[in-house]
Design a protein around this motif. Sequence first.
Motif, PDB file in Angstrom:
ATOM      1  N   TYR A 103     -12.772   7.011  16.666  1.00  0.00           N
ATOM      2  CA  TYR A 103     -13.070   8.423  16.425  1.00  0.00           C
ATOM      3  C   TYR A 103     -11.931   9.335  16.868  1.00  0.00           C
ATOM      4  CZ  TYR A 103     -14.003   8.985  21.403  1.00  0.00           C
ATOM      5  OH  TYR A 103     -13.867   9.030  22.771  1.00  0.00           O
ATOM      6  N   PHE A 104     -11.120   8.861  17.819  1.00  0.00           N
ATOM      7  CA  PHE A 104     -10.035   9.701  18.328  1.00  0.00           C
ATOM      8  C   PHE A 104      -8.801   9.650  17.448  1.00  0.00           C
ATOM      9  CE2 PHE A 104     -10.210   5.582  20.362  1.00  0.00           C
ATOM     10  CZ  PHE A 104      -8.949   5.079  20.145  1.00  0.00           C
ATOM     11  N   MET A 105      -8.749   8.748  16.484  1.00  0.00           N
ATOM     12  CA  MET A 105      -7.610   8.722  15.555  1.00  0.00           C
ATOM     13  C   MET A 105      -8.035   8.219  14.167  1.00  0.00           C
ATOM     14  SD  MET A 105      -5.367   5.531  17.024  1.00  0.00           S
ATOM     15  CE  MET A 105      -6.069   3.879  17.222  1.00  0.00           C
ATOM     16  N   PRO A 106      -9.163   8.700  13.639  1.00  0.00           N
ATOM     17  CA  PRO A 106      -9.567   8.244  12.309  1.00  0.00           C
ATOM     18  C   PRO A 106      -8.624   8.792  11.257  1.00  0.00           C
ATOM     19  CG  PRO A 106     -10.952  10.071  12.975  1.00  0.00           C
ATOM     20  CD  PRO A 106     -10.070   9.743  14.157  1.00  0.00           C
ATOM     21  N   ASN A 107      -8.364   8.023  10.254  1.00  0.00           N
ATOM     22  CA  ASN A 107      -7.446   8.454   9.214  1.00  0.00           C
ATOM     23  C   ASN A 107      -7.796   7.713   7.932  1.00  0.00           C
ATOM     24  OD1 ASN A 107      -5.206   8.935   7.516  1.00  0.00           O
ATOM     25  ND2 ASN A 107      -3.910   9.333   9.293  1.00  0.00           N
ATOM     26  N   ALA A 108      -8.635   8.342   7.099  1.00  0.00           N
ATOM     27  CA  ALA A 108      -9.067   7.701   5.863  1.00  0.00           C
ATOM     28  C   ALA A 108      -7.885   7.433   4.940  1.00  0.00           C
ATOM     29  CB  ALA A 108     -10.104   8.570   5.157  1.00  0.00           C
ATOM     30  N   ARG A 109      -6.871   8.305   4.980  1.00  0.00           N
ATOM     31  CA  ARG A 109      -5.722   8.131   4.111  1.00  0.00           C
ATOM     32  C   ARG A 109      -4.957   6.856   4.457  1.00  0.00           C
ATOM     33  NH1 ARG A 109      -4.155  12.951   1.624  1.00  0.00           N
ATOM     34  NH2 ARG A 109      -1.949  12.381   1.664  1.00  0.00           N
ATOM     35  N   ILE A 110      -4.717   6.650   5.768  1.00  0.00           N
ATOM     36  CA  ILE A 110      -4.025   5.430   6.197  1.00  0.00           C
ATOM     37  C   ILE A 110      -4.876   4.203   5.904  1.00  0.00           C
ATOM     38  CG2 ILE A 110      -3.021   4.190   8.146  1.00  0.00           C
ATOM     39  CD1 ILE A 110      -1.408   6.604   7.320  1.00  0.00           C
ATOM     40  N   TYR A 111      -6.181   4.302   6.193  1.00  0.00           N
ATOM     41  CA  TYR A 111      -7.038   3.155   5.917  1.00  0.00           C
ATOM     42  C   TYR A 111      -6.981   2.776   4.437  1.00  0.00           C
ATOM     43  CZ  TYR A 111     -10.680   0.144   4.642  1.00  0.00           C
ATOM     44  OH  TYR A 111     -11.334  -0.918   4.072  1.00  0.00           O
ATOM     45  N   ALA A 112      -6.983   3.776   3.545  1.00  0.00           N
ATOM     46  CA  ALA A 112      -6.958   3.491   2.116  1.00  0.00           C
ATOM     47  C   ALA A 112      -5.703   2.699   1.732  1.00  0.00           C
ATOM     48  CB  ALA A 112      -7.028   4.785   1.316  1.00  0.00           C
ATOM     49  N   ALA A 113      -4.557   3.046   2.328  1.00  0.00           N
ATOM     50  CA  ALA A 113      -3.331   2.295   2.053  1.00  0.00           C
ATOM     51  C   ALA A 113      -3.449   0.866   2.560  1.00  0.00           C
ATOM     52  CB  ALA A 113      -2.134   2.998   2.697  1.00  0.00           C
ATOM     53  N   ILE A 114      -4.076   0.691   3.738  1.00  0.00           N
ATOM     54  CA  ILE A 114      -4.304  -0.648   4.276  1.00  0.00           C
ATOM     55  C   ILE A 114      -5.188  -1.449   3.324  1.00  0.00           C
ATOM     56  CG2 ILE A 114      -5.445  -1.933   6.137  1.00  0.00           C
ATOM     57  CD1 ILE A 114      -4.513   0.327   8.041  1.00  0.00           C
TER      58      ILE A 114
ATOM     59  N   GLY B 100       0.836  -1.190   0.000  1.00  0.00           N
ATOM     60  CA  GLY B 100       0.000   0.000   0.000  1.00  0.00           C
ATOM     61  C   GLY B 100       0.868   1.236   0.000  1.00  0.00           C
ATOM     62  N   GLU B 101       0.246   2.394  -0.193  1.00  0.00           N
ATOM     63  CA  GLU B 101       1.004   3.643  -0.321  1.00  0.00           C
ATOM     64  C   GLU B 101       0.133   4.799   0.144  1.00  0.00           C
ATOM     65  OE1 GLU B 101       2.058   6.435  -4.066  1.00  0.00           O
ATOM     66  OE2 GLU B 101       2.663   4.329  -4.307  1.00  0.00           O
ATOM     67  N   VAL B 102       0.749   5.776   0.796  1.00  0.00           N
ATOM     68  CA  VAL B 102       0.010   6.952   1.258  1.00  0.00           C
ATOM     69  C   VAL B 102       0.924   8.167   1.225  1.00  0.00           C
ATOM     70  CG1 VAL B 102       0.518   6.461   3.694  1.00  0.00           C
ATOM     71  CG2 VAL B 102      -1.442   7.887   3.116  1.00  0.00           C
ATOM     72  N   GLY B 103       0.355   9.327   0.915  1.00  0.00           N
ATOM     73  CA  GLY B 103       1.098  10.576   0.903  1.00  0.00           C
ATOM     74  C   GLY B 103       0.884  11.361   2.177  1.00  0.00           C
ATOM     75  N   GLY B 104       1.133  12.675   2.082  1.00  0.00           N
ATOM     76  CA  GLY B 104       0.977  13.526   3.252  1.00  0.00           C
ATOM     77  C   GLY B 104       2.196  13.550   4.149  1.00  0.00           C
ATOM     78  N   GLY B 105       3.375  13.257   3.581  1.00  0.00           N
ATOM     79  CA  GLY B 105       4.580  13.252   4.396  1.00  0.00           C
ATOM     80  C   GLY B 105       4.792  11.928   5.103  1.00  0.00           C
ATOM     81  N   ASP B 106       5.555  11.958   6.167  1.00  0.00           N
ATOM     82  CA  ASP B 106       5.911  10.753   6.920  1.00  0.00           C
ATOM     83  C   ASP B 106       4.702  10.254   7.701  1.00  0.00           C
ATOM     84  OD1 ASP B 106       6.956   8.784   8.547  1.00  0.00           O
ATOM     85  OD2 ASP B 106       8.672   9.979   9.215  1.00  0.00           O
ATOM     86  N   GLN B 107       4.131   9.145   7.261  1.00  0.00           N
ATOM     87  CA  GLN B 107       2.934   8.572   7.891  1.00  0.00           C
ATOM     88  C   GLN B 107       3.250   7.305   8.680  1.00  0.00           C
ATOM     89  OE1 GLN B 107      -0.078   9.884   7.871  1.00  0.00           O
ATOM     90  NE2 GLN B 107       0.022  11.432   6.269  1.00  0.00           N
ATOM     91  N   ARG B 108       4.519   7.053   8.949  1.00  0.00           N
ATOM     92  CA  ARG B 108       4.872   5.796   9.622  1.00  0.00           C
ATOM     93  C   ARG B 108       4.255   5.698  11.009  1.00  0.00           C
ATOM     94  NH1 ARG B 108      11.291   6.080   8.600  1.00  0.00           N
ATOM     95  NH2 ARG B 108      10.787   8.247   9.148  1.00  0.00           N
ATOM     96  N   ALA B 109       4.328   6.745  11.787  1.00  0.00           N
ATOM     97  CA  ALA B 109       3.776   6.682  13.148  1.00  0.00           C
ATOM     98  C   ALA B 109       2.267   6.508  13.120  1.00  0.00           C
ATOM     99  CB  ALA B 109       4.155   7.955  13.913  1.00  0.00           C
ATOM    100  N   ALA B 110       1.590   7.189  12.202  1.00  0.00           N
ATOM    101  CA  ALA B 110       0.135   7.056  12.105  1.00  0.00           C
ATOM    102  C   ALA B 110      -0.255   5.629  11.734  1.00  0.00           C
ATOM    103  CB  ALA B 110      -0.409   8.041  11.079  1.00  0.00           C
TER     104      ALA B 110
END
Length: 391
Positions: free
Chosen positions: A85-96, A47-57
């Motif tokens: 709800y406290f850490m939703p991230n559609a961008r990360i989910y899309a990479a997953i 998978g792949e995601v933008g928005g800078g360094d997303q490793r921690a997310a």
Amino acid sequence: MKITGTRARCVAIPLSATLRSNTGVHPGYFVRTIIEIMTDEGITGLGEVGGGDQRAAFERLASRIIGHDPYHIGVIKQRTLRNTYFMPNARIYAAIEMALLDIQGKATGRSVSDLLGGSLRQRLPFIGYLFWRYDRPGGGDDADPQDIADHCEELAETLGIRSAKLKAGVMAPEEEAAAMEACRARMGDAFNLRIDPNGTWSVPTAIAIGRRLERINLEWYEDPAWGIEGLNAVRRRVNIPIATNMYPARFDDLGPAIRRDTADLILTDIHYWEGPLGVRDLCNTCRTFGVGVAMHSGTEFGIELAAMLHTASTIPEMVVAGDAHYHYLEDDIIAGGKFAYRDGMIDVPAGPGLGVALDEEKMAKYARLFEEKGDLYDPGLVKFALNGSFC
């Protein structure tokens, strides 16, 4: 089959120029986070995601998918997106989701497009993305409308594209309108043109520029003003189709946007709209309400471009040229090198899965470049962006 592990790495790939937008200037490279999801059967999904360094997310969500069946995408979506709800991230989910579909395809010997219902077309058209550039190949900067027309003509000759879009909101609005007029004069009436100020212009300015551009028959006018109300105000006063990848850019806002007749067409970014399956959900809704769709670009590398190709190939309405920054990349991290343009089109990968694999030498090379150059969104670079240098 069970998920047994994950990995995330950041890479930076150089661009052929530094690209200007309403928020500043990219520093000559794009950054992506590449994720891998491993299984107990030895199959790894990409998978792949933008928005800078997303490793921690990604790592914050990774523990929520370990031990789960990669076929249970709905369950994993609930665990990583819907119920957090406290850490939703559609961008990360899309990479997953990309990686899960890649695993499923590799396990069954089928392409991701097969898993999505089958490709309706084997090649997809893409635009030439026009930016005001610094440090062009061969030297110099884009300084006037004829420079944009030169670039448009060059991309038509080298890539075979039949559509182009200008990333506006950089120069004075009148100068960017003149750039579109120069492209029309150079390319002829059959060539498709779009302009995207990224919501930068006021409603009165967007209306004035839109009315000026009506006579050159733009394919669409993308995010000319800010917000649902701004787009609606422009749409009621300008006779050019309005497109958006900003309002709405998530399912929470889709209902209000449709009720307000915000746009004629929604650009379906895989990350904003929760992965390939989310894009299909969006397109089904748009079909019901008579809203057009096209594929949006997120400064993708080869993994995400493969996911875009597979997804778009299965959607009946997605016949116009999709966005892509891809032609600015100097290289890619996938085995075999960059996807090739042929007559302005790119072939849908054959599969199985996404149909791409990592080139580990390139991954190491561009991981080193990331460490050398740094994250596009780190505090030091953001400071420069605010001073007008780059972002």
